[in-house]
Design an enzyme around this catalytic site. Sequence first.
Site, PDB file in Angstrom:
ATOM      1  N   TYR A 272      28.506  83.688  74.281  1.00 25.17           N
ATOM      2  CA  TYR A 272      27.588  84.673  74.838  1.00 25.17           C
ATOM      3  C   TYR A 272      26.502  83.988  75.651  1.00 25.17           C
ATOM      4  O   TYR A 272      26.155  82.830  75.421  1.00 25.17           O
ATOM      5  CB  TYR A 272      27.005  85.538  73.713  1.00 25.17           C
ATOM      6  CG  TYR A 272      25.566  85.262  73.314  1.00 25.17           C
ATOM      7  CD1 TYR A 272      24.566  86.199  73.578  1.00 25.17           C
ATOM      8  CD2 TYR A 272      25.193  84.087  72.660  1.00 25.17           C
ATOM      9  CE1 TYR A 272      23.247  85.967  73.200  1.00 25.17           C
ATOM     10  CE2 TYR A 272      23.886  83.858  72.285  1.00 25.17           C
ATOM     11  CZ  TYR A 272      22.908  84.799  72.560  1.00 25.17           C
ATOM     12  OH  TYR A 272      21.614  84.565  72.198  1.00 25.17           O
ATOM     13  N   TYR A 300      25.680  74.786  71.758  1.00 23.99           N
ATOM     14  CA  TYR A 300      24.473  75.511  72.139  1.00 23.99           C
ATOM     15  C   TYR A 300      23.906  74.912  73.421  1.00 23.99           C
ATOM     16  O   TYR A 300      23.806  73.681  73.556  1.00 23.99           O
ATOM     17  CB  TYR A 300      23.433  75.419  71.022  1.00 23.99           C
ATOM     18  CG  TYR A 300      22.183  76.249  71.235  1.00 23.99           C
ATOM     19  CD1 TYR A 300      22.103  77.542  70.738  1.00 23.99           C
ATOM     20  CD2 TYR A 300      21.098  75.740  71.932  1.00 23.99           C
ATOM     21  CE1 TYR A 300      20.963  78.315  70.932  1.00 23.99           C
ATOM     22  CE2 TYR A 300      19.952  76.495  72.133  1.00 23.99           C
ATOM     23  CZ  TYR A 300      19.889  77.782  71.632  1.00 23.99           C
ATOM     24  OH  TYR A 300      18.764  78.536  71.829  1.00 23.99           O
ATOM     25  N   PHE A 398      16.775  82.363  77.231  1.00 22.11           N
ATOM     26  CA  PHE A 398      17.980  81.880  77.904  1.00 22.11           C
ATOM     27  C   PHE A 398      18.718  81.000  76.907  1.00 22.11           C
ATOM     28  O   PHE A 398      18.180  79.989  76.443  1.00 22.11           O
ATOM     29  CB  PHE A 398      17.652  81.048  79.147  1.00 22.11           C
ATOM     30  CG  PHE A 398      18.877  80.369  79.736  1.00 22.11           C
ATOM     31  CD1 PHE A 398      19.534  80.920  80.811  1.00 22.11           C
ATOM     32  CD2 PHE A 398      19.387  79.191  79.178  1.00 22.11           C
ATOM     33  CE1 PHE A 398      20.675  80.312  81.352  1.00 22.11           C
ATOM     34  CE2 PHE A 398      20.519  78.584  79.703  1.00 22.11           C
ATOM     35  CZ  PHE A 398      21.164  79.147  80.793  1.00 22.11           C
ATOM     36  N   GLU A 399      19.916  81.367  76.573  1.00 24.12           N
ATOM     37  CA  GLU A 399      20.776  80.493  75.787  1.00 24.12           C
ATOM     38  C   GLU A 399      22.222  80.877  76.022  1.00 24.12           C
ATOM     39  O   GLU A 399      22.552  82.044  76.219  1.00 24.12           O
ATOM     40  CB  GLU A 399      20.434  80.521  74.291  1.00 24.12           C
ATOM     41  CG  GLU A 399      20.582  81.847  73.602  1.00 24.12           C
ATOM     42  CD  GLU A 399      20.145  81.807  72.132  1.00 24.12           C
ATOM     43  OE1 GLU A 399      19.528  80.810  71.708  1.00 24.12           O
ATOM     44  OE2 GLU A 399      20.421  82.773  71.409  1.00 24.12           O
ATOM     45  N   ILE A 400      23.068  79.870  76.067  1.00 21.18           N
ATOM     46  CA  ILE A 400      24.512  80.054  76.139  1.00 21.18           C
ATOM     47  C   ILE A 400      25.072  79.368  74.909  1.00 21.18           C
ATOM     48  O   ILE A 400      24.843  78.166  74.706  1.00 21.18           O
ATOM     49  CB  ILE A 400      25.097  79.448  77.425  1.00 21.18           C
ATOM     50  CG1 ILE A 400      24.533  80.181  78.658  1.00 21.18           C
ATOM     51  CG2 ILE A 400      26.619  79.512  77.420  1.00 21.18           C
ATOM     52  CD1 ILE A 400      24.972  79.595  79.993  1.00 21.18           C
TER      53      ILE A 400
END
Length: 560
Positions: A272, A300, A398-400
Amino acid sequence: MHARFSDTFYSFQPYATLQNLAFPFTEKTGGGTMGLVQNLVKRIPSVPSPPPLDDPTREKHKTSSRLAFFKRRIRLKGNSKISVPLGAVLLFPCIVIILILVLVIRHDSSTGGMLMPAGAPPTIRKISEKHDKVFVPGCLEPQVNGPRANAVLVVLARNQELEGVIQSIKSLERHFNRWFHYPYVFLNDGDFDANFRDTIMNYTSAPVEFGKIDPSMWGYPDWVNVDVAREGIRKQGDKVIMYGGMESYHHMCRFYSGFFYKHELLQKYDWYWRIEPEIKYFCDITYDPFVHMERANKTYGFTIAVKELKETVPNIFRYASAYMRNNNLKSQGLWEMFAEPVEEEEKSKLLPVDDPKYKPPLPDEILKTQAGHQGLPDIDPEAMEGEKYNMCHFWSNFEIARLSWFRSKEYNDFFNVMDRSGGFWMERVSAAADISGGNTLLTAQQWGDAPIHSLAAGALLAPRDIHYFRDIGYRHTTIQHCPANAPGNRQLPRPPYLEMTTTDEKKRKEEDDYWEQWDSVKENGVGCRCRCDTDIVDVEGKQGSCLAEWVAVAGGWASA
């Protein structure tokens, strides 16, 4: 008037000249003629004689008249005998401004080494590639028909945030998703109205789903005293803690800490990317970050790491550290990013008893004594076994990330420990129970999802599991990271993107032309066609950044 200008203008008296040159005979012809001449001379007006063109005194007098204004003296007070030149008064603030500018441009105590003027990308220093490296420095030709990861773009929003969501979607579509078409999932603790749904569908050609958050994931759990929790939130509002008095903000933090990945619409995805309302991207992302994260076996990804406000996270580090100790977890190298170094005296307390440097603990009668009594130091609420939280965290708006990590037993055990402490609203403090008759105290706090995610990563992951998206330019509120563009042939021509929801054709072209003029390239730059906002300082060169802490665990600065 005559006295004022007498120093500047020169007059000549023609009497002697006329007498000697025009009438040299007057001395011999008698007094009658002499009297007539004198009468005539007196009636002739005096004419100023201009100085010679090459007279240096001319410029001198002009200059002194100009400086006379600055030489005027003004009194410090109305009746004071002390006065200073007006020029000195005007010069002093100019000197102060120049000194401030010098300090802003370069500040040796900054962890970044260089504080740049607002908006300018900081001087890029290469980070060691021991554990992590930029996936693609500069631009690629996007693989529009290439492989895709099983990934989703997640937006948590309400109907009234539609304008902010439009800003975010337009920016992401322009710089990334126009090539890759990853699906969106929009989540809300209420129902999205028809206007929100219809409007969003106009801004993307990617698949879109809208979901409602179950009450079990949003709000107070059944084991929390709601009145006490609301009182804790009210106290934070009274203390003017940012967002502290907003009940919905606390629910949002808890949802993103331990529930978003459990939502039914996300169950089919492996990755995500979190999208917030009112964000901006500055660089074209011409590669697929999900695919590269998967290939590099990352868990992460972040683009900004900053320090948390201390008043919002009391005791969070003690609970996280206790979780590690109770589960016999040892740091894999990432925990040190969030912990201040252990002092030598504290290290000695952790040594085996037979070690010559071992120091025995304090006697019970001293440990039971009230803190501060007879010179005993107060207990630091942020310290645990010599370690202290340095307030660093990955800025999680903001993180993927890999969803399987959030779904893991280890992460959920960690979240449950933190959640049960009540730290998302208030915290029970019973350390003083023995000396105050067993009374339980309450402190207001608002643990956010950012330190929860970060400390969980520190406890459970290693530096090799983390990726710094240094090449992605991103802004949320007043914090931005925007890299310098990569040098050489790494900047490729930009395909136009005429955003069709802008109905005015001229304005639509102006929007696209703006991004055609990207920033200049720099040595060690990593961005692709970045154009940074110029009104705020890049976070990499700003005090409060945790870049230095990340670099320390990632392998240090590269030597070349």
